[in-house]
Scaffold this motif. Sequence first.
Motif, PDB file in Angstrom:
ATOM      1  N   LEU A  24       0.824  -1.212   0.000  1.00 48.87           N
ATOM      2  CA  LEU A  24       0.000   0.000   0.000  1.00 48.87           C
ATOM      3  C   LEU A  24       0.858   1.263   0.000  1.00 48.87           C
ATOM      4  O   LEU A  24       0.512   2.253  -0.653  1.00 48.87           O
ATOM      5  N   LEU A  25       1.988   1.227   0.700  1.00 50.50           N
ATOM      6  CA  LEU A  25       2.909   2.366   0.659  1.00 50.50           C
ATOM      7  C   LEU A  25       3.512   2.535  -0.736  1.00 50.50           C
ATOM      8  O   LEU A  25       3.760   3.655  -1.187  1.00 50.50           O
ATOM      9  N   SER A  26       3.725   1.431  -1.426  1.00 49.93           N
ATOM     10  CA  SER A  26       4.206   1.499  -2.807  1.00 49.93           C
ATOM     11  C   SER A  26       3.194   2.233  -3.691  1.00 49.93           C
ATOM     12  O   SER A  26       3.572   3.058  -4.530  1.00 49.93           O
ATOM     13  N   ILE A  27       1.923   1.947  -3.486  1.00 47.88           N
ATOM     14  CA  ILE A  27       0.871   2.648  -4.236  1.00 47.88           C
ATOM     15  C   ILE A  27       0.888   4.136  -3.903  1.00 47.88           C
ATOM     16  O   ILE A  27       0.784   4.988  -4.793  1.00 47.88           O
ATOM     17  N   LEU A  28       1.038   4.470  -2.637  1.00 43.28           N
ATOM     18  CA  LEU A  28       1.049   5.868  -2.215  1.00 43.28           C
ATOM     19  C   LEU A  28       2.160   6.651  -2.906  1.00 43.28           C
ATOM     20  O   LEU A  28       1.923   7.750  -3.439  1.00 43.28           O
ATOM     21  N   PHE A  29       3.373   6.109  -2.927  1.00 43.20           N
ATOM     22  CA  PHE A  29       4.472   6.828  -3.561  1.00 43.20           C
ATOM     23  C   PHE A  29       4.329   6.857  -5.079  1.00 43.20           C
ATOM     24  O   PHE A  29       4.810   7.788  -5.725  1.00 43.20           O
ATOM     25  N   ASN A  30       3.650   5.880  -5.658  1.00 42.05           N
ATOM     26  CA  ASN A  30       3.341   5.946  -7.083  1.00 42.05           C
ATOM     27  C   ASN A  30       2.352   7.079  -7.358  1.00 42.05           C
ATOM     28  O   ASN A  30       2.458   7.758  -8.380  1.00 42.05           O
ATOM     29  N   ILE A  86       6.659  -6.222  -9.810  1.00 41.97           N
ATOM     30  CA  ILE A  86       6.150  -4.844  -9.856  1.00 41.97           C
ATOM     31  C   ILE A  86       7.225  -3.871  -9.372  1.00 41.97           C
ATOM     32  O   ILE A  86       7.413  -2.800  -9.951  1.00 41.97           O
ATOM     33  N   GLY A  87       7.944  -4.233  -8.326  1.00 42.53           N
ATOM     34  CA  GLY A  87       9.032  -3.387  -7.836  1.00 42.53           C
ATOM     35  C   GLY A  87      10.123  -3.183  -8.870  1.00 42.53           C
ATOM     36  O   GLY A  87      10.626  -2.072  -9.061  1.00 42.53           O
ATOM     37  N   VAL A  88      10.481  -4.255  -9.566  1.00 40.61           N
ATOM     38  CA  VAL A  88      11.498  -4.148 -10.623  1.00 40.61           C
ATOM     39  C   VAL A  88      10.993  -3.265 -11.766  1.00 40.61           C
ATOM     40  O   VAL A  88      11.740  -2.439 -12.308  1.00 40.61           O
ATOM     41  N   LEU A  89       9.725  -3.408 -12.121  1.00 41.83           N
ATOM     42  CA  LEU A  89       9.146  -2.574 -13.182  1.00 41.83           C
ATOM     43  C   LEU A  89       9.147  -1.092 -12.790  1.00 41.83           C
ATOM     44  O   LEU A  89       9.343  -0.221 -13.644  1.00 41.83           O
ATOM     45  N   GLN A  90       8.933  -0.815 -11.510  1.00 47.45           N
ATOM     46  CA  GLN A  90       8.977   0.585 -11.055  1.00 47.45           C
ATOM     47  C   GLN A  90      10.366   1.178 -11.278  1.00 47.45           C
ATOM     48  O   GLN A  90      10.495   2.335 -11.662  1.00 47.45           O
ATOM     49  N   VAL A 130      11.339   4.842  -4.116  1.00 52.77           N
ATOM     50  CA  VAL A 130      10.700   4.485  -2.843  1.00 52.77           C
ATOM     51  C   VAL A 130       9.531   3.532  -3.093  1.00 52.77           C
ATOM     52  O   VAL A 130       9.362   2.545  -2.366  1.00 52.77           O
ATOM     53  N   SER A 131       8.754   3.788  -4.131  1.00 54.42           N
ATOM     54  CA  SER A 131       7.660   2.898  -4.493  1.00 54.42           C
ATOM     55  C   SER A 131       8.195   1.504  -4.802  1.00 54.42           C
ATOM     56  O   SER A 131       7.653   0.495  -4.346  1.00 54.42           O
ATOM     57  N   ALA A 132       9.283   1.441  -5.572  1.00 54.53           N
ATOM     58  CA  ALA A 132       9.905   0.156  -5.906  1.00 54.53           C
ATOM     59  C   ALA A 132      10.422  -0.544  -4.654  1.00 54.53           C
ATOM     60  O   ALA A 132      10.242  -1.761  -4.488  1.00 54.53           O
ATOM     61  N   ALA A 133      11.066   0.214  -3.776  1.00 50.08           N
ATOM     62  CA  ALA A 133      11.618  -0.378  -2.552  1.00 50.08           C
ATOM     63  C   ALA A 133      10.512  -0.983  -1.690  1.00 50.08           C
ATOM     64  O   ALA A 133      10.662  -2.102  -1.169  1.00 50.08           O
ATOM     65  N   PHE A 134       9.400  -0.277  -1.540  1.00 50.99           N
ATOM     66  CA  PHE A 134       8.295  -0.821  -0.744  1.00 50.99           C
ATOM     67  C   PHE A 134       7.700  -2.064  -1.404  1.00 50.99           C
ATOM     68  O   PHE A 134       7.376  -3.038  -0.713  1.00 50.99           O
ATOM     69  N   ALA A 135       7.554  -2.052  -2.713  1.00 52.78           N
ATOM     70  CA  ALA A 135       7.020  -3.236  -3.403  1.00 52.78           C
ATOM     71  C   ALA A 135       7.976  -4.414  -3.241  1.00 52.78           C
ATOM     72  O   ALA A 135       7.538  -5.544  -2.958  1.00 52.78           O
ATOM     73  N   LEU A 136       9.265  -4.158  -3.411  1.00 53.27           N
ATOM     74  CA  LEU A 136      10.255  -5.232  -3.260  1.00 53.27           C
ATOM     75  C   LEU A 136      10.291  -5.767  -1.832  1.00 53.27           C
ATOM     76  O   LEU A 136      10.336  -6.986  -1.621  1.00 53.27           O
ATOM     77  N   MET A 137      10.255  -4.865  -0.854  1.00 51.03           N
ATOM     78  CA  MET A 137      10.262  -5.320   0.544  1.00 51.03           C
ATOM     79  C   MET A 137       9.022  -6.149   0.850  1.00 51.03           C
ATOM     80  O   MET A 137       9.101  -7.187   1.502  1.00 51.03           O
ATOM     81  N   GLY A 138       7.865  -5.676   0.394  1.00 48.74           N
ATOM     82  CA  GLY A 138       6.633  -6.426   0.618  1.00 48.74           C
ATOM     83  C   GLY A 138       6.688  -7.799  -0.014  1.00 48.74           C
ATOM     84  O   GLY A 138       6.275  -8.797   0.583  1.00 48.74           O
TER      85      GLY A 138
END
Length: 159
Positions: A24-30, A86-90, A130-138
């Motif tokens: 959800l944080l990844s979505i926010l930063f996107n 998704i994180g890699v695509l970001q 940051v969006s990518a990092a949150f997606a990757l961490m998740g």
Amino acid sequence: MDASTIRKDRMKYSKNKLSSGFALLSILFNVFYFVSIYKSDVGNFYYSILIGASVIYNLLFMLFTFLCSEGVKKYSLGYSIILVVIGVLQIGRIFYLPAKAHSTVITVGGVDKVIMEDGQYARVIFFLLVSAAFALMGGVIGIIKNRTLTAYTKSSATN
């Protein structure tokens, strides 16, 4: 029972809120990214098929990331892997629209202007990273927790 075993046993009855929260944080930063991109209007650069594709990608990104945020709550390996992709695509997005807008100069009213100034360029790269990092961490946390729960379930079934 030791604390580690109790924690693993509780995973069967609780949701993976950490991975879901990161998604959800990844979505926010996107959202911060695309608001920053779409609020600037320099010449006709933003009136192209590129921006139309970007809008569609952003909608699909938010849809799939939200779907993954719900899926990783249930320790789903598939949704965790999709979240990593998704994180890699970001990260890959940095090298297309922002880079193109930052390097494009157009003439508006006889004055040469860069589509995306340095400050905005740095901001949108930050938001995407940051969006990518949150997606990757998740996704990575989801994979780790899925493997932990799967191994524990197999070991407790044989006992």
